[in-house]
Design a protein around this motif. Structure first.
Motif, PDB file in Angstrom:
ATOM      1  N   UNK A 263       2.710  28.255 -30.810  1.00 24.19           N
ATOM      2  CA  UNK A 263       1.607  29.221 -30.832  1.00 24.19           C
ATOM      3  C   UNK A 263       0.403  28.628 -30.117  1.00 24.19           C
ATOM      4  N   UNK A 264      -0.043  29.290 -29.057  1.00 24.84           N
ATOM      5  CA  UNK A 264      -1.208  28.830 -28.318  1.00 24.84           C
ATOM      6  C   UNK A 264      -2.448  29.435 -28.963  1.00 24.84           C
ATOM      7  N   UNK A 265      -3.474  28.622 -29.197  1.00 25.67           N
ATOM      8  CA  UNK A 265      -4.636  29.099 -29.956  1.00 25.67           C
ATOM      9  C   UNK A 265      -5.432  30.185 -29.245  1.00 25.67           C
ATOM     10  N   UNK A 266      -6.092  30.991 -30.062  1.00 24.26           N
ATOM     11  CA  UNK A 266      -6.985  32.036 -29.560  1.00 24.26           C
ATOM     12  C   UNK A 266      -8.090  32.231 -30.583  1.00 24.26           C
ATOM     13  N   UNK A 267      -9.307  32.363 -30.106  1.00 23.29           N
ATOM     14  CA  UNK A 267     -10.439  32.584 -31.015  1.00 23.29           C
ATOM     15  C   UNK A 267     -10.895  34.043 -30.980  1.00 23.29           C
ATOM     16  N   UNK A 268     -10.117  34.882 -30.332  1.00 22.25           N
ATOM     17  CA  UNK A 268     -10.492  36.286 -30.190  1.00 22.25           C
ATOM     18  C   UNK A 268     -10.106  37.099 -31.412  1.00 22.25           C
ATOM     19  N   UNK A 269     -10.586  38.336 -31.442  1.00 19.79           N
ATOM     20  CA  UNK A 269     -10.258  39.278 -32.513  1.00 19.79           C
ATOM     21  C   UNK A 269      -9.777  40.580 -31.904  1.00 19.79           C
ATOM     22  N   UNK A 270      -8.949  41.279 -32.660  1.00 19.96           N
ATOM     23  CA  UNK A 270      -8.570  42.642 -32.302  1.00 19.96           C
ATOM     24  C   UNK A 270      -9.447  43.592 -33.102  1.00 19.96           C
ATOM     25  N   UNK A 271      -9.811  44.691 -32.492  1.00 17.45           N
ATOM     26  CA  UNK A 271     -10.574  45.707 -33.205  1.00 17.45           C
ATOM     27  C   UNK A 271      -9.683  46.939 -33.315  1.00 17.45           C
ATOM     28  N   UNK A 272      -9.380  47.328 -34.549  1.00 15.91           N
ATOM     29  CA  UNK A 272      -8.514  48.475 -34.796  1.00 15.91           C
ATOM     30  C   UNK A 272      -9.269  49.782 -34.712  1.00 15.91           C
ATOM     31  N   UNK A 273      -8.534  50.874 -34.884  1.00 16.48           N
ATOM     32  CA  UNK A 273      -9.107  52.216 -34.773  1.00 16.48           C
ATOM     33  C   UNK A 273     -10.285  52.433 -35.717  1.00 16.48           C
ATOM     34  N   UNK A 274     -10.195  52.033 -37.002  1.00 12.06           N
ATOM     35  CA  UNK A 274     -11.343  52.268 -37.876  1.00 12.06           C
ATOM     36  C   UNK A 274     -12.440  51.209 -37.721  1.00 12.06           C
ATOM     37  N   UNK A 275     -12.343  50.348 -36.691  1.00 11.14           N
ATOM     38  CA  UNK A 275     -13.348  49.314 -36.473  1.00 11.14           C
ATOM     39  C   UNK A 275     -13.034  48.021 -37.201  1.00 11.14           C
ATOM     40  N   UNK A 276     -11.897  47.971 -37.879  1.00 14.12           N
ATOM     41  CA  UNK A 276     -11.484  46.764 -38.593  1.00 14.12           C
ATOM     42  C   UNK A 276     -11.211  45.646 -37.590  1.00 14.12           C
ATOM     43  N   UNK A 277     -11.712  44.448 -37.891  1.00 13.33           N
ATOM     44  CA  UNK A 277     -11.509  43.280 -37.024  1.00 13.33           C
ATOM     45  C   UNK A 277     -10.415  42.408 -37.605  1.00 13.33           C
ATOM     46  N   UNK A 278      -9.479  42.021 -36.744  1.00 16.06           N
ATOM     47  CA  UNK A 278      -8.339  41.209 -37.162  1.00 16.06           C
ATOM     48  C   UNK A 278      -8.315  39.958 -36.298  1.00 16.06           C
ATOM     49  N   UNK A 279      -8.292  38.798 -36.937  1.00  7.94           N
ATOM     50  CA  UNK A 279      -8.226  37.537 -36.196  1.00  7.94           C
ATOM     51  C   UNK A 279      -6.862  37.379 -35.540  1.00  7.94           C
ATOM     52  N   UNK A 280      -6.882  36.840 -34.340  1.00  9.49           N
ATOM     53  CA  UNK A 280      -5.643  36.535 -33.635  1.00  9.49           C
ATOM     54  C   UNK A 280      -5.275  35.094 -33.980  1.00  9.49           C
ATOM     55  N   UNK A 281      -4.095  34.900 -34.535  1.00  9.37           N
ATOM     56  CA  UNK A 281      -3.635  33.551 -34.894  1.00  9.37           C
ATOM     57  C   UNK A 281      -3.322  32.732 -33.651  1.00  9.37           C
ATOM     58  N   UNK A 282      -2.983  33.415 -32.582  1.00 12.78           N
ATOM     59  CA  UNK A 282      -2.648  32.757 -31.335  1.00 12.78           C
ATOM     60  C   UNK A 282      -1.774  33.671 -30.503  1.00 12.78           C
ATOM     61  N   UNK A 283      -1.217  33.128 -29.441  1.00 13.08           N
ATOM     62  CA  UNK A 283      -0.308  33.918 -28.632  1.00 13.08           C
ATOM     63  C   UNK A 283       0.887  33.075 -28.236  1.00 13.08           C
ATOM     64  N   UNK A 284       1.964  33.771 -27.902  1.00 15.90           N
ATOM     65  CA  UNK A 284       3.207  33.111 -27.555  1.00 15.90           C
ATOM     66  C   UNK A 284       3.925  33.944 -26.499  1.00 15.90           C
ATOM     67  N   UNK A 285       4.544  33.263 -25.544  1.00 17.01           N
ATOM     68  CA  UNK A 285       5.356  33.926 -24.529  1.00 17.01           C
ATOM     69  C   UNK A 285       6.801  33.923 -24.998  1.00 17.01           C
TER      70      UNK A 285
END
Length: 151
Positions: free
Chosen positions: A75-97
């Motif tokens: 898992x490659x680190x990420x400090x970003x967040x996803x913003x869902x439809x109701x405005x809820x923010x979800x932390x990204x644990x990381x990304x993987x190819x």
């Protein structure tokens, strides 16, 4: 002035794809269900993959990541967040190819996809986005609840 129509495909280097009555997968004609498939993702056959032509990111849910027995080190680190439809923010644990293979007998196609791994509840294991669907040349037909592609 009258509009003219042509029997020639818009993109002649791509084959025609048609959906026939025997392609119909829905169990209830009154539901507007999403198109959900199974695919080979890495070494695992993953079920409940949402084909979402409205999404702009590919998501692998952390619970699925764990069930796939993938290494946290991959898992490659990420400090970003996803913003869902109701405005809820979800932390990204990381990304993987991961290599992802769609099969539509007799064709199959494999591409590398960068999945954002998020830890939140979902009825799905993975969400595939527009760029990935386009890379697969996937055509989603919601009436039949199926997807076809050409390789």
């Amino acid at each position: 002035m009258t509009a003219s129509t042509s029997s020639q495909p818009i993109n002649p280097d791509k084959p025609w794809i048609s959906f026939l009555p025997n392609d119909y997968k829905a169990t209830d004609r009154n539901l507007n269900d999403p198109v959900v498939i199974s695919a080979q993702v890495g070494e695992t056959l993953v079920k409940k993959i949402l084909m979402d032509p409205r999404s702009s990111i590919d998501v692998l849910f952390y619970s699925t990541f764990q069930k796939m027995k993938l290494s946290e080190k991959a898992l490659q680190p990420s400090s970003e967040e996803l913003v869902g439809f109701p405005g809820e923010r979800i932390s990204i644990r990381g990304y993987i190819w991961l290599q992802t293979t769609l099969e539509n007998y007799p064709d199959c196609k494999t591409i590398d996809i960068q999945y954002l791994v998020v830890d939140c509840k979902s009825p799905y294991n993975i969400i595939l986005d527009i760029p990935s669907l386009n890379a697969f040349n996937a055509i989603i037909f919601t009436v039949h609840l199926c997807v076809k592609f050409f390789s």
